[in-house]
Design an enzyme around this catalytic site. Structure first.
Site, PDB file in Angstrom:
ATOM      1  N   SER A   1       0.839  -1.195   0.000  1.00 35.94           N
ATOM      2  CA  SER A   1       0.000   0.000   0.000  1.00 35.94           C
ATOM      3  C   SER A   1       0.873   1.243   0.000  1.00 35.94           C
ATOM      4  O   SER A   1       1.634   1.481   0.942  1.00 35.94           O
ATOM      5  CB  SER A   1      -0.917  -0.001   1.229  1.00 35.94           C
ATOM      6  OG  SER A   1      -1.802  -1.102   1.178  1.00 35.94           O
TER       7      SER A   1
ATOM      8  N   CYS B   1     -21.421 -10.924  -7.829  1.00 38.94           N
ATOM      9  CA  CYS B   1     -20.280 -10.991  -6.919  1.00 38.94           C
ATOM     10  C   CYS B   1     -20.477 -12.150  -5.954  1.00 38.94           C
ATOM     11  O   CYS B   1     -21.242 -13.067  -6.242  1.00 38.94           O
ATOM     12  CB  CYS B   1     -20.083  -9.664  -6.191  1.00 38.94           C
ATOM     13  SG  CYS B   1     -21.497  -9.095  -5.242  1.00 38.94           S
TER      14      CYS B   1
ATOM     15  N   ASP C   1     -15.476  -8.422   2.150  1.00 38.79           N
ATOM     16  CA  ASP C   1     -14.668  -7.557   3.001  1.00 38.79           C
ATOM     17  C   ASP C   1     -15.406  -6.279   3.387  1.00 38.79           C
ATOM     18  O   ASP C   1     -15.150  -5.701   4.441  1.00 38.79           O
ATOM     19  CB  ASP C   1     -13.372  -7.205   2.260  1.00 38.79           C
ATOM     20  CG  ASP C   1     -12.263  -6.771   3.195  1.00 38.79           C
ATOM     21  OD1 ASP C   1     -12.290  -7.166   4.370  1.00 38.79           O
ATOM     22  OD2 ASP C   1     -11.368  -6.038   2.747  1.00 38.79           O
TER      23      ASP C   1
END
Length: 376
Positions: free
Chosen positions: A123, A259, A275
């Site tokens: 990240s 999904c 998530d």
């Protein structure tokens, strides 16, 4: 392996929401779950065995997330790899991916990642003035220097590293500066993740990337990439944009028609639909009680996945770039369409701008490819 084809990617949280940073835009840190904050060795082995049994592909992919997964410790990850090797059938292959903030990464970690062929997602929100705006430690101190040090260690050790850059209101105005920064690092694979934080009815936080700015950001980076980096730098959303033109299904869940293929496993063994959907109504069960494959195949999870497609507003169904977007992630569908219908993605103007912008190139690329295929 079962005869049932099953596509899934479990985001595993070996330490739950525990993290050594306090990123101001983190959506997961407040979701501290009761019970253990570290996955036990017994549960770890049970999960790995169930994951291998549930996977129907020759290559078995594990995805380790957090919080910050390196808080599980290097020895914890050595156990992970040992258990994977113990239970992996001889004709199969295992690939591990880990998403990290990089703070704990040193040469010992890097040698382990290199030896075990981990794919590391790091990240990094661009140059320090953008990264340090929100990605700070528990003392509210900047972290850019530490992350850059980790990136250099990963690169020097030959670890396959992918950078994930969150695009927010503070850096959306500098697409070329950010892209040139990643190019200067020699980043081979780049993901841009738009920050969307709902705040009240149909409104967003001040950190949220404006929908229009998101589209302009992508268009600017795309043009720079098209000018000199095709084949050298892989940008996830650019690759996703091209897939429908080649008759391929999207690999990124937010652009798929349905999904549900990316559930999240907490360190307690609890499995949730996604998530971004870890509320009680999205709880699927605990793998100690119900095997992972049954939870993924459950009517509840299948219904969760179909809801994305079935809830599309008319404006989306009539859109020229629907096959590229498919309405985007359901978590961002909280605004109204031009005629007042609920369920439009907040980022719709930006996605529509970008996908329309890149369509001529994508269509030309696909046409040339088809002509070459037909000539053989």
């Amino acid at each position: 392996m079962t005869d049932t084809h099953r596509e899934f990617q479990v985001f595993v949280k070996p330490v739950g929401a525990r993290c050594n940073l306090r990123c101001r835009y983190c959506y997961y840190l407040p979701r501290l779950f009761p019970g253990s904050r570290r996955m036990s060795d017994e549960l770890l082995e049970l999960y790995i065995l169930q994951h291998i049994e549930a996977c129907t592909e020759p290559v078995i992919q594990f995805s380790w997330h957090g919080g910050e997964p390196t808080l599980y410790g290097l020895e914890g990850f050595r156990r992970i790899v040992a258990l994977e090797k113990k239970h992996c059938p001889p004709e199969r292959r295992i690939v591990n991916g880990i998403q990290t903030n990089g703070i704990l990464i040193d040469d010992t970690w890097c040698r382990f990642f290199s030896e075990e062929k981990f794919v590391v997602g790091l990240s990094l929100d661009g140059p320090s003035q953008f990264h340090d705006r929100y990605r700070v430690n528990v003392k509210e101190e900047p972290t850019h220097e530490q992350v850059m040090w980790a990136y250099e260690r990963l690169r020097e050790n030959g670890v396959q590293t992918e950078c994930l850059c969150v695009v927010h209101s503070g850096n959306a105005c500098a697409p070329l500066e950010i892209y040139k920064f990643f190019r200067s690092l020699g980043v081979p694979y780049l993901t841009f993740l738009p920050l969307v934080e709902p705040s009240g009815q149909e409104s967003v936080s001040e950190r949220t990337v404006p929908a229009g700015a998101w589209g302009e950001f992508l268009c600017s980076v795309f043009d720079a990439w098209l000018d000199r980096d095709i084949g050298r730098v892989k940008v996830q959303i650019f690759e996703e944009a091209a897939r429908p033109a080649f008759g391929l299904e999207h690999t990124l869940c937010i652009f798929r028609k349905t999904c549900g293929g990316a559930p999240v496993l907490e360190c307690s063994g609890d499995l949730y639909s996604c998530d971004h959907f870890t509320a009680p109504e999205n709880f699927l069960g605990n793998i100690r009680e119900i095997p992972l494959a049954r939870l993924i195949d459950s009517p509840k999870q299948q219904a969760f996945g179909r809801a994305k497609r079935d809830a599309l507003p008319r404006q989306c169904l009539q859109c020229a770039v629907l096959d590229m977007c498919n309405g985007g992630c359901p978590k961002d569908r909280f605004v109204r369409t031009e005629d007042g219908e609920e369920g439009l993605n907040y980022l719709c103007p930006g996605y529509r701008r970008f996908f329309t912008h890149c369509s001529p190139f994508v269509d030309t690329l696909a046409r040339v490819w088809r002509e070459q295929e037909e000539s053989y």
